[in-house]
Design an enzyme around this catalytic site. Structure first.
Site, PDB file in Angstrom:
ATOM      1  CB  SER A 102      -0.955  -0.036   1.195  1.00  0.00           C
ATOM      2  OG  SER A 102      -1.939   0.950   1.098  1.00  0.00           O
ATOM      3  CG  ASP A 243      -2.499   3.990  -1.529  1.00  0.00           C
ATOM      4  OD1 ASP A 243      -3.200   3.804  -2.545  1.00  0.00           O
ATOM      5  OD2 ASP A 243      -2.558   3.251  -0.527  1.00  0.00           O
ATOM      6  CG  ASP A 245      -2.809  -0.580  -2.645  1.00  0.00           C
ATOM      7  OD1 ASP A 245      -2.765   0.572  -2.183  1.00  0.00           O
ATOM      8  OD2 ASP A 245      -3.414  -1.511  -2.080  1.00  0.00           O
ATOM      9  CG  ASP A 247      -5.991   0.632  -0.947  1.00  0.00           C
ATOM     10  OD1 ASP A 247      -5.151   1.550  -0.836  1.00  0.00           O
ATOM     11  OD2 ASP A 247      -6.044  -0.346  -0.173  1.00  0.00           O
TER      12      ASP A 247
END
Length: 450
Positions: A102, A243, A245, A247
């Protein structure tokens, strides 16, 4: 039972250091594959990743594990986490995997697992996987003629691009908006600018040159300074920071001010309530969301349901109580009409829709409430359980009593790092600072004496 591998968002750690080793990644593939290898059909897993250097290593290890367990593996390459959740369902897979840490630096990596419905696994299923990881997995391997196949799937980015575009109301176009977007040198570096451009925006992109070691490095939602400078430089109407990834999302308005997840949820809740799209007459957030958000919703006849920290717990509560908006202050925004997990790009599109429909600036749209003064500090720990100490518990009880009518106190261990997080909020900033500093001192003293 204390869990050894899974935290609040899957398994995470420094690459090539336990538990984030290729050996464990392969074993997770075998264990998870065993649990989801039910029924007589040919079983499938979809595997995505972000742009970290260690992603190549872990991707291959997980492909080996799942195919050894008898599942066919669909390899997606770099792609956002919400796309993996979506494709797990649309490709009729038994399980989905996202290899990502992340917002963490490139040295870290992680494994997030999704069930066939596209939702993150429950605590119970993660416990089953952990139980298998402690056993001899050689007994779970597929027979020679049942070993899975691996295939790299092309065109998956286009599927997600079309999905994201469909979440913008059909009567809205982004023409006339100059949008600066920071992709964090992460998983959305191709798809996010494409979505905005295809919807008509004038797009200026940064953080779109990943090299394996620059993900989240001075860029992205946890480091928005570069985006603030770019918004000012190109006179953008809005900045969007994802960010690693994709999400989570943070917005920068036309003046360079940061808009966090609490404000974004307020905008979406109010907009969806007006259009009668909002379900549950409120939203779901965590204990870390600002008291100002709760007051804003209450003044408009909406409720704020709180959960413990972690977007998976937000989603669980949303599913149980029929909410369709939820999220975290950090920018995880879950819109269950459009997906099963946090989606930074889709959330940003809802903000853009509100901007276009009202004809107002981003700062006017996104400043929905005045945040209550809030202070969050961390205490690093190397072991022990300082929160169980009698002295610490008394200090916490005293602080809670002092804040009872004017604020809130949240103290919790981090689910991803060896930290204890101390957060207090209330109308009196000086009082909040004093309470947090006193608690930090008490916890630190107990930690030092341990």
């Amino acid at each position: 039972m204390k869990r050894r591998y899974f935290g609040t968002d899957g398994i995470r750690g420094q690459s090539n250091v336990f538990p984030m080793t290729p050996d464990l990644a392969m074993r997770v593939g075998i264990a998870a594959g065993t649990i989801f290898r039910r029924g007589n059909h040919r079983h499938r897993v979809v595997i995505g990743k972000d742009t970290r250097l260690s992603g190549y290593m872990l991707e291959n290890a997980m492909v080996a594990g799942f195919t050894a367990a008898g599942l066919d593996a669909f390899i997606l390459g770099p792609i956002p986490t919400p796309a993996v959740a979506m494709l797990t369902r649309s490709l009729r897979c038994d399980i989905g995997v996202m290899i990502s840490a992340s917002h963490n630096p490139y040295e870290d990596n992680g494994i997030k697992l999704f069930g066939p419905d596209g939702y993150k696994l429950s605590d119970d299923i993660e416990a089953e996987i952990e139980d298998l990881l402690e056993k001899d997995l050689s007994t779970q391997l597929a027979k020679s003629d049942d070993i899975g196949r691996a295939k790299r799937v092309d065109g998956v980015h286009d599927r997600y691009i079309e999905h994201a575009k469909r979440t913008l109301p059909r009567d809205v176009t982004l023409q006339g908006l100059r949008i600066a977007i920071d992709c964090a040198n992460g998983a959305a570096y191709k798809v996010a600018p494409a979505v905005l451009w295809e919807l008509g925006a004038d797009v200026v992109t940064i953080g779109n040159e990943p090299n394996g070691t620059n993900i989240n490095l001075n860029c992205g939602s946890t480091s928005p300074v570069a985006l603030q400078k770019k918004v000012d430089e190109v006179r953008a109407d809005i900045g969007i920071a994802l960010d690693g990834d994709a999400d989570r999302v943070i917005i920068v308005d036309e003046n360079g001010s940061i808009v966090d997840g609490d404000q974004l949820m307020a905008v979406i809740a109010e907009s969806w309530a007006e259009s009668q799209q909002l379900r549950g007459n409120g939203i779901v957030a965590t204990v870390m969301s600002n008291l100002g958000l709760e007051r804003f919703l209450d003044e408009r006849g909406m409720a704020l349901a709180r959960t413990k920290v972690g977007d998976r717990y937000v989603v669980e509560h949303m599913r149980q109580h029929n909410y369709n908006v939820g999220g975290e202050q950090s920018g995880h925004i879950v819109l269950s009409d459009y997906g099963t997990t946090g989606d930074g790009l889709v959330a940003a599109l809802q903000i853009l829709a509100a901007v276009k429909r009202t004809g107002r600036t981003v700062s006017e749209v996104c400043r929905r409430f005045e945040p209550v003064p809030q202070l969050l500090r961390n205490v690093r720990i190397s072991g022990g359980k300082p929160l169980e100490d009698i002295q610490v518990q008394k200090a916490i009880a005293d602080a809670e009593a002092e804040l009872a009518k004017t604020g809130r106190l949240v103290i919790r261990p981090s689910g991803t790092e060896p930290l204890i997080r101390v957060m207090a909020e209330g109308d009196d900033r000086a009082q909040i600072e004093r309470i947090v500093n006193e608690l930090i001192g008490t916890i630190s003293n107990v930690r030092s004496a341990a």
